[in-house]
Design a protein around this motif. Structure first.
Motif, short mmCIF file in Angstrom:
data_model
loop_
_atom_site.label_atom_id
_atom_site.label_comp_id
_atom_site.label_asym_id
_atom_site.label_seq_id
_atom_site.Cartn_x
_atom_site.Cartn_y
_atom_site.Cartn_z
N GLU A 1 0.97 -1.31 0.05
CA GLU A 1 -0.07 0.07 -0.04
C GLU A 1 0.67 1.31 0.01
OE1 GLU A 1 -2.77 0.01 3.29
OE2 GLU A 1 -3.31 -2.04 2.71
N GLU B 1 2.36 1.95 -3.33
CA GLU B 1 1.52 2.13 -4.53
C GLU B 1 0.64 3.50 -4.37
OE1 GLU B 1 1.45 0.24 -7.24
OE2 GLU B 1 2.77 -0.87 -6.33
N ARG B 2 1.06 4.24 -3.27
CA ARG B 2 0.34 5.54 -3.31
C ARG B 2 0.44 6.55 -4.27
NH1 ARG B 2 0.85 7.71 2.71
NH2 ARG B 2 2.76 6.40 2.22
N GLU B 3 -0.37 7.05 -4.63
CA GLU B 3 -0.29 8.12 -5.84
C GLU B 3 0.88 9.06 -5.36
OE1 GLU B 3 -0.20 9.45 -9.76
OE2 GLU B 3 -1.37 7.54 -9.01
N ILE C 1 3.88 9.22 -4.17
CA ILE C 1 4.78 9.05 -3.19
C ILE C 1 6.44 8.87 -3.60
CG2 ILE C 1 4.62 6.68 -3.19
CD1 ILE C 1 4.81 6.70 0.14
#
Length: 116
Positions: A3, A6-8, A10
């Motif tokens: 997670e 995969e954070r936009e 980052i």
């Protein structure tokens, strides 16, 4: 870790710091655990970081080259087991995280090259 990476939007710097802050939670004694990630000349540490005699390490490799390492320390001595202060499972977890982090760095570097 999935997670997190995969954070936009980052950045690698954010990934390193969030991962180092998470690491103590995966240990048997999180209250007395600290961690550090070294990436080339950069260091990311937990707020309570202090190097001690009770530690485990794992190299971070990018394209087969060591570029840093994950270090985890206990701040006080814990009962020794057959594997030392840390268990085999804890060492395996650190190894797996270091390997995964290396792949994330490779992927982020490729993304940066594509943007140029």
């Amino acid at each position: 870790m999935g997670e997190l990476v995969e954070r936009e939007g980052i950045t690698l710097t954010e990934i390193y710091q969030e991962l180092v802050d998470f690491l103590p939670n995966g240990m048997h004694y999180p209250d007395i655990t600290c961690a550090k990630i070294l990436i080339e000349e950069n260091e990311f540490r937990t707020n309570n970081f202090r190097a001690t005699d009770w530690s485990i390490f794992a190299p971070i490799k990018v394209n087969g080259t060591d570029i840093g390492r994950i270090e985890v320390y206990y701040l006080e001595k814990k009962p020794e087991n057959a594997e030392g202060s840390f268990t085999k499972d804890e060492q395996m977890m650190i190894n797996a995280l270091a390997e995964r982090l290396g792949r994330v760095i490779e992927r982020k570097q490729l993304e940066m090259k594509r943007k140029i």
